[in-house]
Design a protein around this motif. Structure first.
Motif, PDB file in Angstrom:
ATOM      1  N   LEU A 117     -95.309  85.592  53.091  1.00 39.07           N
ATOM      2  CA  LEU A 117     -95.887  84.624  52.180  1.00 39.07           C
ATOM      3  C   LEU A 117     -96.054  83.276  52.867  1.00 39.07           C
ATOM      4  O   LEU A 117     -95.114  82.741  53.448  1.00 39.07           O
ATOM      5  N   ASP A 118     -97.262  82.756  52.784  1.00 35.98           N
ATOM      6  CA  ASP A 118     -97.556  81.459  53.392  1.00 35.98           C
ATOM      7  C   ASP A 118     -97.378  80.387  52.324  1.00 35.98           C
ATOM      8  O   ASP A 118     -98.236  80.180  51.473  1.00 35.98           O
ATOM      9  N   VAL A 119     -96.237  79.718  52.344  1.00 41.65           N
ATOM     10  CA  VAL A 119     -95.927  78.714  51.333  1.00 41.65           C
ATOM     11  C   VAL A 119     -96.159  77.326  51.914  1.00 41.65           C
ATOM     12  O   VAL A 119     -95.477  76.932  52.857  1.00 41.65           O
ATOM     13  N   PRO A 120     -97.126  76.580  51.393  1.00 40.37           N
ATOM     14  CA  PRO A 120     -97.330  75.224  51.890  1.00 40.37           C
ATOM     15  C   PRO A 120     -96.159  74.338  51.500  1.00 40.37           C
ATOM     16  O   PRO A 120     -95.607  74.448  50.406  1.00 40.37           O
ATOM     17  N   ALA A 121     -95.737  73.490  52.389  1.00 38.47           N
ATOM     18  CA  ALA A 121     -94.585  72.617  52.124  1.00 38.47           C
ATOM     19  C   ALA A 121     -94.933  71.179  52.440  1.00 38.47           C
ATOM     20  O   ALA A 121     -95.702  70.904  53.358  1.00 38.47           O
ATOM     21  N   HIS A 122     -94.404  70.273  51.657  1.00 35.28           N
ATOM     22  CA  HIS A 122     -94.570  68.851  51.944  1.00 35.28           C
ATOM     23  C   HIS A 122     -93.298  68.127  51.518  1.00 35.28           C
ATOM     24  O   HIS A 122     -92.657  68.493  50.548  1.00 35.28           O
ATOM     25  N   SER A 123     -92.955  67.098  52.252  1.00 36.56           N
ATOM     26  CA  SER A 123     -91.711  66.392  51.990  1.00 36.56           C
ATOM     27  C   SER A 123     -91.843  65.558  50.717  1.00 36.56           C
ATOM     28  O   SER A 123     -92.923  65.094  50.370  1.00 36.56           O
ATOM     29  N   GLN A 124     -90.718  65.376  50.030  1.00 35.47           N
ATOM     30  CA  GLN A 124     -90.689  64.569  48.823  1.00 35.47           C
ATOM     31  C   GLN A 124     -90.184  63.171  49.148  1.00 35.47           C
ATOM     32  O   GLN A 124     -89.243  62.992  49.909  1.00 35.47           O
ATOM     33  N   ARG A 125     -90.835  62.179  48.539  1.00 33.42           N
ATOM     34  CA  ARG A 125     -90.431  60.792  48.695  1.00 33.42           C
ATOM     35  C   ARG A 125     -89.894  60.303  47.352  1.00 33.42           C
ATOM     36  O   ARG A 125     -90.376  60.706  46.300  1.00 33.42           O
ATOM     37  N   VAL A 126     -88.882  59.466  47.372  1.00 38.60           N
ATOM     38  CA  VAL A 126     -88.311  58.941  46.140  1.00 38.60           C
ATOM     39  C   VAL A 126     -88.216  57.425  46.241  1.00 38.60           C
ATOM     40  O   VAL A 126     -88.140  56.856  47.339  1.00 38.60           O
ATOM     41  N   LEU A 127     -88.240  56.769  45.080  1.00 35.24           N
ATOM     42  CA  LEU A 127     -88.163  55.314  45.034  1.00 35.24           C
ATOM     43  C   LEU A 127     -87.516  54.900  43.726  1.00 35.24           C
ATOM     44  O   LEU A 127     -87.885  55.399  42.656  1.00 35.24           O
ATOM     45  N   VAL A 128     -86.562  53.987  43.797  1.00 32.15           N
ATOM     46  CA  VAL A 128     -85.899  53.491  42.600  1.00 32.15           C
ATOM     47  C   VAL A 128     -86.752  52.405  41.953  1.00 32.15           C
ATOM     48  O   VAL A 128     -87.306  51.538  42.634  1.00 32.15           O
ATOM     49  N   ALA A 129     -86.868  52.460  40.618  1.00 28.41           N
ATOM     50  CA  ALA A 129     -87.624  51.469  39.861  1.00 28.41           C
ATOM     51  C   ALA A 129     -86.738  50.905  38.763  1.00 28.41           C
ATOM     52  O   ALA A 129     -85.890  51.596  38.201  1.00 28.41           O
ATOM     53  N   GLU A 130     -86.953  49.643  38.443  1.00 25.04           N
ATOM     54  CA  GLU A 130     -86.192  48.985  37.384  1.00 25.04           C
ATOM     55  C   GLU A 130     -86.955  49.055  36.071  1.00 25.04           C
ATOM     56  O   GLU A 130     -88.169  48.828  36.029  1.00 25.04           O
ATOM     57  N   VAL A 131     -86.249  49.373  34.992  1.00 26.46           N
ATOM     58  CA  VAL A 131     -86.864  49.420  33.662  1.00 26.46           C
ATOM     59  C   VAL A 131     -86.947  47.991  33.129  1.00 26.46           C
ATOM     60  O   VAL A 131     -85.946  47.290  33.029  1.00 26.46           O
ATOM     61  N   THR A 132     -88.162  47.563  32.778  1.00 19.37           N
ATOM     62  CA  THR A 132     -88.374  46.195  32.299  1.00 19.37           C
ATOM     63  C   THR A 132     -88.656  46.123  30.806  1.00 19.37           C
ATOM     64  O   THR A 132     -88.544  45.054  30.205  1.00 19.37           O
ATOM     65  N   LYS A 133     -89.024  47.259  30.194  1.00 22.68           N
ATOM     66  CA  LYS A 133     -89.337  47.259  28.761  1.00 22.68           C
ATOM     67  C   LYS A 133     -89.156  48.660  28.205  1.00 22.68           C
ATOM     68  O   LYS A 133     -89.443  49.644  28.876  1.00 22.68           O
ATOM     69  N   ILE A 134     -88.679  48.742  26.946  1.00 24.85           N
ATOM     70  CA  ILE A 134     -88.486  50.024  26.274  1.00 24.85           C
ATOM     71  C   ILE A 134     -89.223  49.997  24.940  1.00 24.85           C
ATOM     72  O   ILE A 134     -89.076  49.056  24.162  1.00 24.85           O
ATOM     73  N   ASN A 135     -90.017  51.028  24.692  1.00 26.76           N
ATOM     74  CA  ASN A 135     -90.721  51.164  23.424  1.00 26.76           C
ATOM     75  C   ASN A 135     -90.305  52.486  22.795  1.00 26.76           C
ATOM     76  O   ASN A 135     -90.644  53.554  23.300  1.00 26.76           O
ATOM     77  N   THR A 136     -89.562  52.426  21.705  1.00 22.57           N
ATOM     78  CA  THR A 136     -89.030  53.645  21.096  1.00 22.57           C
ATOM     79  C   THR A 136     -89.430  53.756  19.632  1.00 22.57           C
ATOM     80  O   THR A 136     -88.629  54.115  18.788  1.00 22.57           O
ATOM     81  N   SER A 137     -90.682  53.422  19.314  1.00 26.98           N
ATOM     82  CA  SER A 137     -91.143  53.570  17.942  1.00 26.98           C
ATOM     83  C   SER A 137     -91.315  55.048  17.618  1.00 26.98           C
ATOM     84  O   SER A 137     -91.275  55.913  18.503  1.00 26.98           O
ATOM     85  N   ALA A 138     -91.535  55.343  16.331  1.00 21.49           N
ATOM     86  CA  ALA A 138     -91.681  56.738  15.909  1.00 21.49           C
ATOM     87  C   ALA A 138     -92.952  57.367  16.469  1.00 21.49           C
ATOM     88  O   ALA A 138     -93.056  58.590  16.589  1.00 21.49           O
ATOM     89  N   PHE A 139     -93.920  56.527  16.829  1.00 20.66           N
ATOM     90  CA  PHE A 139     -95.209  57.036  17.271  1.00 20.66           C
ATOM     91  C   PHE A 139     -95.386  56.988  18.789  1.00 20.66           C
ATOM     92  O   PHE A 139     -96.279  57.638  19.323  1.00 20.66           O
ATOM     93  N   ARG A 140     -94.554  56.238  19.465  1.00 20.31           N
ATOM     94  CA  ARG A 140     -94.717  56.098  20.911  1.00 20.31           C
ATOM     95  C   ARG A 140     -93.364  55.953  21.568  1.00 20.31           C
ATOM     96  O   ARG A 140     -92.545  55.120  21.167  1.00 20.31           O
ATOM     97  N   GLN A 141     -93.099  56.776  22.576  1.00 18.25           N
ATOM     98  CA  GLN A 141     -91.838  56.750  23.310  1.00 18.25           C
ATOM     99  C   GLN A 141     -92.167  56.488  24.785  1.00 18.25           C
ATOM    100  O   GLN A 141     -92.512  57.406  25.533  1.00 18.25           O
ATOM    101  N   THR A 142     -92.076  55.231  25.202  1.00 17.50           N
ATOM    102  CA  THR A 142     -92.419  54.863  26.574  1.00 17.50           C
ATOM    103  C   THR A 142     -91.436  53.824  27.097  1.00 17.50           C
ATOM    104  O   THR A 142     -90.726  53.170  26.337  1.00 17.50           O
ATOM    105  N   ILE A 143     -91.406  53.697  28.419  1.00 19.55           N
ATOM    106  CA  ILE A 143     -90.724  52.591  29.078  1.00 19.55           C
ATOM    107  C   ILE A 143     -91.675  52.005  30.114  1.00 19.55           C
ATOM    108  O   ILE A 143     -92.611  52.677  30.571  1.00 19.55           O
ATOM    109  N   THR A 144     -91.451  50.762  30.464  1.00 20.96           N
ATOM    110  CA  THR A 144     -92.241  50.096  31.505  1.00 20.96           C
ATOM    111  C   THR A 144     -91.342  49.842  32.701  1.00 20.96           C
ATOM    112  O   THR A 144     -90.193  49.412  32.541  1.00 20.96           O
ATOM    113  N   ILE A 145     -91.845  50.105  33.900  1.00 18.13           N
ATOM    114  CA  ILE A 145     -91.070  49.927  35.127  1.00 18.13           C
ATOM    115  C   ILE A 145     -91.784  48.951  36.054  1.00 18.13           C
ATOM    116  O   ILE A 145     -92.988  48.701  35.912  1.00 18.13           O
TER     117      ILE A 145
END
Length: 272
Positions: free
Chosen positions: A101-129
């Motif tokens: 099996l020829d499985v293509p592979a690529h390295s994963q990169r990670v980065l830490v982000a700070e949460v600057t805003k939280i929206n937890t209304s009944a209609f929208r569940q998001t955060i801003t980074i």
């Protein structure tokens, strides 16, 4: 007149030196003078000691804050790579079995982000980074924390991005039951997640752990999504419905982890 003062001073100095030499007046008076002068010296040094203490204290606090920030970032990265070990081991087993099996592979990169805003209304569940396109973010990019899957980026600008949480009613992801290896589609319901239209013959129990399947081209596999809290049989229908509690600290995170899961070519294609 000047000569008189100079001669008088010399005579007085000689007399005093002679008296002190003969009777040790200075040695006897030294403890009394020290008793009077020492409190004055101590009081005069208090302001300098106070400012030295303030400088040392706040410098130590700043160093502790910075050390804590670095350790939190390192913890997030370490947890991500630890979670990835299981997926890599499974991949190695499959590759040994399917040597052709020829499985293509690529390295994963990670980065830490700070949460600057939280929206937890009944209609929208998001955060801003505080990471945007200048950092390489892209729409659909997976976001994790030290406990599991947080969501995916739904919009991004130069300096910040919006993350759609897994609990949002418009979000769905393909999950795998760690106990039975069955696959399900988990939908956000505003508070947690729901498995819908599960055939009755499927083995599904409260406490089952759900992981990312890696088959939806969004999330890397083997990362914790949540745990089943309740299984309900739909009356008069051949389907089950299950409530899932998300494992990530969706509304309490201060930092999250961005993962570059797709190949660079795929990211460029999304940008176009």
């Amino acid at each position: 007149m000047l000569w008189r003062k100079l001669i008088s001073s010399l005579i007085l100095a000689i007399v005093l030196v002679s008296v002190d030499y003969r009777y040790a007046v200075v040695d006897r008076a030294a403890p009394l003078v020290d008793l009077v002068v020492q409190p004055i010296v101590t009081a005069s040094s208090l302001p300098q000691q106070f400012f030295d203490w303030i400088y040392t204290h706040y410098r130590g606090v700043e160093e502790l804050i910075e050390e804590n920030r670095v350790l939190r970032q390192q913890l997030l990265e370490d947890v991500f790579w630890a979670q990835s070990v299981g997926a890599l081991e499974a991949e190695n087993r499959r590759l040994r079995t399917l040597a052709q099996l020829d499985v293509p592979a690529h390295s994963q990169r990670v980065l830490v982000a700070e949460v600057t805003k939280i929206n937890t209304s009944a209609f929208r569940q998001t955060i801003t980074i505080n990471r945007g396109t200048r950092d390489g973010t892209y729409v659909g990019q997976p976001v994790l924390d030290e406990r599991g899957v947080v969501g995916q980026i739904s919009s991004t600008s130069l300096f910040q991005s919006t993350v759609l949480l897994v609990t949002d009613v418009s979000h769905a992801l393909l999950v795998r039951n760690a106990r039975t290896d069955d696959r399900y589609l988990a939908h956000g319901n505003g508070q947690g997640l729901t498995l819908r239209f599960v055939p009755r013959h499927n083995d599904l129990e409260p406490g089952d752990v759900l992981l990312t399947s890696g088959l939806d081209d969004t999330y890397p596999e083997q990362h914790l999504v949540g745990r089943i809290t309740q299984v309900t049989a739909q009356p008069g229908r051949d389907f089950l419905e299950a409530d899932v509690q998300a494992e990530a600290q969706l509304h309490r995170n201060r930092e999250v982890l961005l993962v570059w899961h797709r190949k660079p070519a795929e990211e460029a294609g999304d940008a176009d």
